[in-house]
Design a protein around this motif. Sequence first.
Motif, short mmCIF file in Angstrom:
data_model
loop_
_atom_site.label_atom_id
_atom_site.label_comp_id
_atom_site.label_asym_id
_atom_site.label_seq_id
_atom_site.Cartn_x
_atom_site.Cartn_y
_atom_site.Cartn_z
N TYR A 152 0.90 -1.15 0.00
CA TYR A 152 0.00 0.00 0.00
C TYR A 152 0.94 1.20 0.00
O TYR A 152 1.56 1.51 1.01
CB TYR A 152 -0.87 -0.03 1.26
N MET A 153 1.06 1.83 -1.16
CA MET A 153 1.96 2.96 -1.29
C MET A 153 1.15 4.25 -1.31
O MET A 153 0.23 4.39 -2.10
CB MET A 153 2.79 2.85 -2.57
N VAL A 154 1.51 5.18 -0.43
CA VAL A 154 0.82 6.46 -0.34
C VAL A 154 1.55 7.45 -1.23
O VAL A 154 2.72 7.75 -1.00
CB VAL A 154 0.81 6.98 1.12
N PRO A 155 0.88 7.96 -2.28
CA PRO A 155 1.55 8.93 -3.15
C PRO A 155 1.70 10.27 -2.45
O PRO A 155 0.78 10.75 -1.80
CB PRO A 155 0.60 9.04 -4.35
N LEU A 156 2.88 10.85 -2.59
CA LEU A 156 3.15 12.11 -1.91
C LEU A 156 3.28 13.27 -2.88
O LEU A 156 3.59 14.38 -2.47
CB LEU A 156 4.41 11.99 -1.06
N ALA A 157 3.04 13.05 -4.17
CA ALA A 157 3.21 14.09 -5.18
C ALA A 157 2.37 15.33 -4.88
O ALA A 157 2.83 16.45 -5.02
CB ALA A 157 2.87 13.55 -6.56
N GLN A 158 1.12 15.13 -4.45
CA GLN A 158 0.26 16.28 -4.19
C GLN A 158 0.78 17.12 -3.03
O GLN A 158 0.54 18.31 -2.94
CB GLN A 158 -1.19 15.87 -3.94
N HIS A 159 1.54 16.51 -2.14
CA HIS A 159 2.08 17.24 -1.01
C HIS A 159 3.39 17.94 -1.34
O HIS A 159 3.88 18.74 -0.58
CB HIS A 159 2.27 16.30 0.19
N LEU A 160 3.96 17.59 -2.48
CA LEU A 160 5.19 18.25 -2.93
C LEU A 160 4.87 19.41 -3.86
O LEU A 160 5.75 19.97 -4.47
CB LEU A 160 6.08 17.25 -3.65
N GLY A 161 3.59 19.76 -3.99
CA GLY A 161 3.21 20.91 -4.79
C GLY A 161 2.95 20.56 -6.25
O GLY A 161 2.87 21.43 -7.10
N ARG A 162 2.81 19.29 -6.56
CA ARG A 162 2.59 18.88 -7.94
C ARG A 162 1.26 18.16 -8.06
O ARG A 162 0.96 17.26 -7.31
CB ARG A 162 3.72 17.93 -8.37
N ARG A 163 0.45 18.58 -9.01
CA ARG A 163 -0.83 17.92 -9.27
C ARG A 163 -1.00 17.68 -10.75
O ARG A 163 -2.01 18.02 -11.34
CB ARG A 163 -2.00 18.78 -8.75
N LYS A 164 0.00 17.11 -11.38
CA LYS A 164 -0.05 16.82 -12.82
C LYS A 164 -0.84 15.55 -13.07
O LYS A 164 -0.81 14.63 -12.27
CB LYS A 164 1.36 16.67 -13.40
#
Length: 165
Positions: A152-164
């Motif tokens: 179960y991997m939690v994506p952290l991209a949205q928390h790094l300021g990226r929403r591509k």
Amino acid sequence: MIRSMLYATDLGVYAPFVMQHALALARTFKAELYVIHAVEPMGQFAESLLQSYLDEQTLDTLHSEGVNTVMANIEQKVLENFRDELGEEADLALIRAVRVRQGDPAQVILEQAQRLAVDLLIFGSHSAGAGVDVPLGRTAVRLLQLSPVPVYMVPLAQHLGRRKI
């Protein structure tokens, strides 16, 4: 059936976010939750620096006793942080054990998953130090490739300021 899970943490700024996922899963499945943090071994530069200032016996003592003491202190700090962060005894009771081990993070995590015979491995997609352009961290990639159990991997991209997309 998921009866036990291993949450691998880098103790970074996003660790509480991933921890909330781990706790929610533990509550949902009524599963035991183990926590692992891997500390990378000392680099060659630091090792050679110590060798130039310490005699061999002192260096051996530092390696055998010092590392164990540091690991135990980190485990204690992690537990204290969880107590402060979680507050609720019910959430804290879900955590069966916190372990801090030295070694390559992916290898340490996979060894603990096997040793504990967990049913699920939980981790974030990458650490806070990874750049915005890095979709997955080195450890996350290795865990995805080598894990013998579901992940179960939690994506952290949205928390790094990226929403591509």
